[in-house]
Design an enzyme around this catalytic site. Sequence first.
Site, short mmCIF file in Angstrom:
data_model
loop_
_atom_site.label_atom_id
_atom_site.label_comp_id
_atom_site.label_asym_id
_atom_site.label_seq_id
_atom_site.Cartn_x
_atom_site.Cartn_y
_atom_site.Cartn_z
N GLU A 60 59.20 28.02 2.16
CA GLU A 60 59.03 29.48 2.03
C GLU A 60 59.51 30.24 3.26
O GLU A 60 60.10 31.32 3.14
CB GLU A 60 57.55 29.80 1.75
CG GLU A 60 57.12 29.56 0.31
CD GLU A 60 56.98 28.09 -0.04
OE1 GLU A 60 56.95 27.76 -1.24
OE2 GLU A 60 56.89 27.28 0.91
N HIS A 129 46.42 28.30 -5.29
CA HIS A 129 47.35 28.96 -6.20
C HIS A 129 46.77 30.21 -6.84
O HIS A 129 47.39 30.79 -7.73
CB HIS A 129 47.76 28.01 -7.33
CG HIS A 129 48.51 26.80 -6.90
ND1 HIS A 129 47.92 25.74 -6.28
CD2 HIS A 129 49.83 26.49 -7.01
CE1 HIS A 129 48.82 24.82 -6.01
NE2 HIS A 129 49.99 25.24 -6.44
#
Length: 331
Positions: A60, A129
């Site tokens: 990321e 998540h």
Amino acid sequence: MATVRMREALNQALAEEMRRDESVFVMGEDVGVFQGAFKVTEGLLDEFGEKRVRDTPISENSIVGAGVGAAMAGLRPVVEIMTVNFAFLAMDQLVNHMAAIPYMFNGQVRVPMVVRMPGGGGHQLGPTHSHSLEAMFVQVPGLLVACPSTPADGKGLLKAAIRDDNPVIFIEHETLYGARGEVPDGNGDGPLLNFGEAAVLREGDDVTIVGILRMVDVAQRAATTLANEHGPEAEVIDPRTLRPLDLDTILESVRKTNRCVVVEEGWPHGGVGANIAALIQEQAFDYLDAPVQRVTGADVPMPYSKRMEQAAIPHSEHVVSAALATLEGSL
């Protein structure tokens, strides 16, 4: 007007803007061949090719950093982070670079990029998540933050975000991807929504309820229950963007109703609701007949167990209780 799902509305926005402007491209993990973890980028690789729909490694910080560099060079990247929790791996790029570079370069360099992130609970995806981290990005100067709750708002805000010369954090709730709604027919020139313009979804005179993302639907259902079972009429407001925040619309409503409940799925400490409550206290204190109530997610990492996860997420009955608490003594 066509009725589409949120994921389809976002897909339309991406495709229309990519057709309109060749500098717009999409990058992220599994956005191409797999067509996105939530299928928002479905069909884009076939239409625009690998040059403009770029699958990336699982990194990321590198993904966002590459996006920052591309934006500085004149492109308009739309970066997808597979889930908002993974943004922690890219906070250096998001906060120290994407948000700060226009200031460090005295406006001579712009960073026109969008970072899309799904988040929120309800799918039993566990604590890594499922969180709602809007407040962390709202605090960062230089970032715009959008939180659409309907397909129409999703499309209009994403198109506006892509065209904006400022970096935008675009947060999508995972549970809303399948939500259906009418979306105005449009081509590459529209429809757009302005950042900083809230929507008053239901009018009422007794209490203002401000909902964030999926909590907008929860707020509307709570308002219906409140009216049908208890009598008071709630005014429901969806800010749509949190930075800039349309505080004027919220304050106008509070000055009318004299009470307010803010509903978010995020954590209670330092949350979006805490910020809005503080602003209301500062700028509309004399109009309040009761303290601003906040309904938030539980102060825990999101559980995996379905029952525990649901217990950690606000529901309409919690909003009704908070609204009744503000109305205590006036019914």
